[in-house]
Design an enzyme around this catalytic site. Structure first.
Site, PDB file in Angstrom:
ATOM      1  N   ASP A  42      39.646  39.751  18.617  1.00 20.23           N
ATOM      2  CA  ASP A  42      38.720  39.006  17.764  1.00 20.23           C
ATOM      3  C   ASP A  42      38.454  37.595  18.300  1.00 20.23           C
ATOM      4  O   ASP A  42      38.604  36.611  17.577  1.00 20.23           O
ATOM      5  CB  ASP A  42      39.281  38.892  16.343  1.00 20.23           C
ATOM      6  CG  ASP A  42      39.520  40.230  15.677  1.00 20.23           C
ATOM      7  OD1 ASP A  42      39.521  41.250  16.381  1.00 20.23           O
ATOM      8  OD2 ASP A  42      39.713  40.261  14.449  1.00 20.23           O
ATOM      9  N   CYS A 101      37.081  46.742  16.673  1.00 19.41           N
ATOM     10  CA  CYS A 101      38.080  47.114  17.681  1.00 19.41           C
ATOM     11  C   CYS A 101      38.131  48.593  18.046  1.00 19.41           C
ATOM     12  O   CYS A 101      38.150  48.925  19.234  1.00 19.41           O
ATOM     13  CB  CYS A 101      39.459  46.652  17.225  1.00 19.41           C
ATOM     14  SG  CYS A 101      40.043  47.395  15.698  1.00 19.41           S
ATOM     15  N   ASP A 145      38.946  42.030  22.734  1.00 17.39           N
ATOM     16  CA  ASP A 145      38.433  43.359  22.390  1.00 17.39           C
ATOM     17  C   ASP A 145      37.031  43.330  21.792  1.00 17.39           C
ATOM     18  O   ASP A 145      36.366  44.354  21.726  1.00 17.39           O
ATOM     19  CB  ASP A 145      39.409  44.108  21.476  1.00 17.39           C
ATOM     20  CG  ASP A 145      39.623  43.443  20.118  1.00 17.39           C
ATOM     21  OD1 ASP A 145      39.214  42.271  19.939  1.00 17.39           O
ATOM     22  OD2 ASP A 145      40.214  44.087  19.235  1.00 17.39           O
TER      23      ASP A 145
END
Length: 571
Positions: free
Chosen positions: A41, A79, A286
């Site tokens: 993040d 994700c 990610d």
């Protein structure tokens, strides 16, 4: 592409690989170690990307000694779909992996739990590396939208580490850092169910990711504060500059500073083991940032990530690469680093070949938890085109998890009070435009839609046509309902298919293991052999070895078969 051109391209890639391998080899193999350092993040909020709000000495050192990629993008703003792309080299919306998540929120959707089903014979990157002689470890995320087969990793879990490898093997290791995750913004700050921290000492053989118990309280004595709260943090125009938002941004940067220390511990361990100059280090996030209008969206705030690759012995040190890079390129590039053939089925290509430049990157958004949307996007160097397939529905989705963030609750309060300006209020429009077009070079926050301006008609049509070609190429039908998708993945069956159990045969001094399920991978182990505790990949007939042979078959996306055992007599 003609066969002649294919051979020329292959020769060029092999030459590049040999050049890199000549700079970094593992004894006895001629292949470099490869280490992925993955944070969660996080947009490129780093000094090497022009954000000097905080210092990140360990990440900055990787940048100084490596290549900084300025235009790297996830295939999704969240994700699990992104990880599916990284693991397979395939776009997640091509094989049912793009809904977040396939196994959750069944009460809201009325759908059964399911797994994405990669095409027959699709192998995870780690399995391809393992088959080529690498010792593969993952510490510790496995959220690929499908259960990883036992063939995927030598080790997976909190104690997985390159230090456990045989001395004659190179390693491919992934370490995932969760401190910067969206949940790190929840209150009270410092308490997270999923929060982990890396613990090292120079004489330890293993590294553990253990529950983080050093941030239980919120006072400064127990919370590691790296960043002065008096700092004024840069606020993107789509967020209000309020004390609440400033406090959440303090958390963002503070978590990043903490993660930088953890990354430094990993690199120090690599150096202490004498492996730094035999290892290619890949650092990335990610997907984009954790703040509202970042994570889950396919604006650049949700897709654009930092990517740094440090090659050993100063190779390309301190350089910047402006080419477009997609997450589907990571698997083929890693294979190229190792000198391993790239499967033809992969959607990505190796970006080690500097002459192989992408024209576009692509992204997709579908269901997030209990709320479904359907959006596809294409981006070139300066333009982003977005196609909204549900224009009559709002952009903002009331995802409960996101609403635990104080800034999100602040936005909702201000929106209710009609206190947001135009840029801040765009996300809360009751309807979306069918088409969106942004000049991301001039409008990096994607706030000015050019799609309906006559001067941009040609550009919109060009990118719209390219998007349609991509969808057709990967066989993605954005209008397909998720229930229809499940039926397709399950071949019309009413429940998730199960992999057929393997059959073990002993004949002519050899052991053969088979499964009737097409595309199933078989793993095996000798239950009484303590010298080989890990599941092995079955690739060819085995020599007879006395003991109890156990085997499992698993096609990714299907239920793993029941284990089968057979006592074998060496006589």
């Amino acid at each position: 592409m003609t066969m002649h051109n294919m051979k020329l391209k292959l020769t060029k890639v092999v030459a590049i690989v040999l050049l890199i391998v000549s700079h970094s080899v593992t004894a006895n193999t001629g292949q470099p170690n490869i280490l992925w350092l993955v944070i969660e993040d996080m947009s490129p909020l780093l000094p090497m990307y022009g954000d000097s709000t905080i210092s990140t000495p360990n990440i900055s050192q990787l940048a100084n000694e490596g290549v900084v990629y300025n235009n790297a993008f996830s295939t999704s703003g969240v994700c699990a779909p992104s990880r599916a792309a990284l693991a397979t080299g395939l776009y997640p919306n091509s094989f049912g992996a793009n809904n977040m998540r396939t196994s959750s929120n069944t009460a809201e959707t009325g759908l059964p739990k399911y797994e994405a089903v990669p095409p027959v014979n699709t192998k995870m990157l780690s399995q391809l590396m393992r088959e080529a002689g690498y010792y593969t470890t993952n510490n510790y995320k496995t959220d690929y939208q499908f259960k990883a087969p036992k063939t995927a990793w030598d080790e997976n879990g909190i104690f997985a580490h390159w230090r456990n490898k045989p001395s004659n093997k190179p390693f491919f290791s992934i370490f995932n850092f969760t401190t910067t995750h969206e949940s790190g913004l929840f209150e009270p700050y410092g308490i997270r169910k999923l929060e982990q921290r890396h613990y090292f000492s120079s004489d330890e053989k293993k590294i553990a990711l253990l529950p983080n118990d050093h941030r239980i309280k919120t006072n400064e004595e127990t919370t590691p504060v790296h960043i002065d709260k008096a700092t004024r943090f840069p606020v993107p125009p789509y967020l209000p500059d309020t004390p609440t938002v400033q406090n959440d941004l303090w958390k963002v940067y503070n978590n990043l500073a903490e993660t930088d220390k953890q990354i430094g511990a990993i690199v120090s361990a690599l150096k202490n083991d004498g492996l730094l100059e035999n290892t290619i280090i890949v650092f990335y996030s990610d997907h984009g940032g954790p703040m509202p209008r970042q994570k889950r969206l396919i604006y650049d705030s949700g897709l654009k990530v930092p990517l740094i690759i440090r090659f050993p012995k100063g190779y390309k040190a301190g350089t910047i690469d402006e080419r477009l890079v997609s997450f589907v390129d990571f698997a083929p590039t890693t294979l190229a680093m190792a000198g391993i053939s790239i499967p033809e089925y992969m959607h990505g290509h190796s970006f080690l070949d500097t002459s192989n430049e992408r024209q576009y990157i692509y992204a997709a958004a579908d269901r997030f938890d209990g709320f479904t949307d359907t959006i596809r996007a294409i981006r070139d160097n300066c333009y982003k085109y977005i196609r909204n397939y549900r224009p009559n529905e709002p952009y903002y989705l009331p995802v409960a998890y996101r609403e635990k963030i104080p800034s999100m609750r602040e936005l909702l309060r201000l929106q209710k009070d009609d206190a947001l300006n135009k840029a801040q209020g765009q996300w809360f429009r009751k309807e979306k435009d069918d088409h969106e077009l942004f000049n991301v070079c001039n409008d990096p926050h994607e706030l000015s839609n050019l799609a309906y301006i006559e001067n941009y008609k040609t550009k919109r049509e060009e990118m719209g046509d390219a998007l349609e070609l991509w969808l057709a190429d990967i066989k993605d039908d954005p209008l397909m309902k998720e229930r229809q998708l499940i039926d397709k993945l399950w071949n019309g069956k009413t429940s998730q298919p199960t992999t057929e159990a393997p059959k073990i045969a002993v004949q002519n001094g050899k052991v053969t293991i088979t499964s009737e399920t097409k595309g199933a991978f078989i793993s095996y182990r000798m239950k009484n052999d303590e010298t080989s505790p890990h599941w092995q990949i079955y690739q060819k007939e085995l020599p007879i070895k006395q003991g109890i042979l156990e085997a499992i078959a698993h096609r990714p996306g299907y239920i793993e078969s029941a284990p089968i055992s057979l006592a074998i007599d060496a006589d």
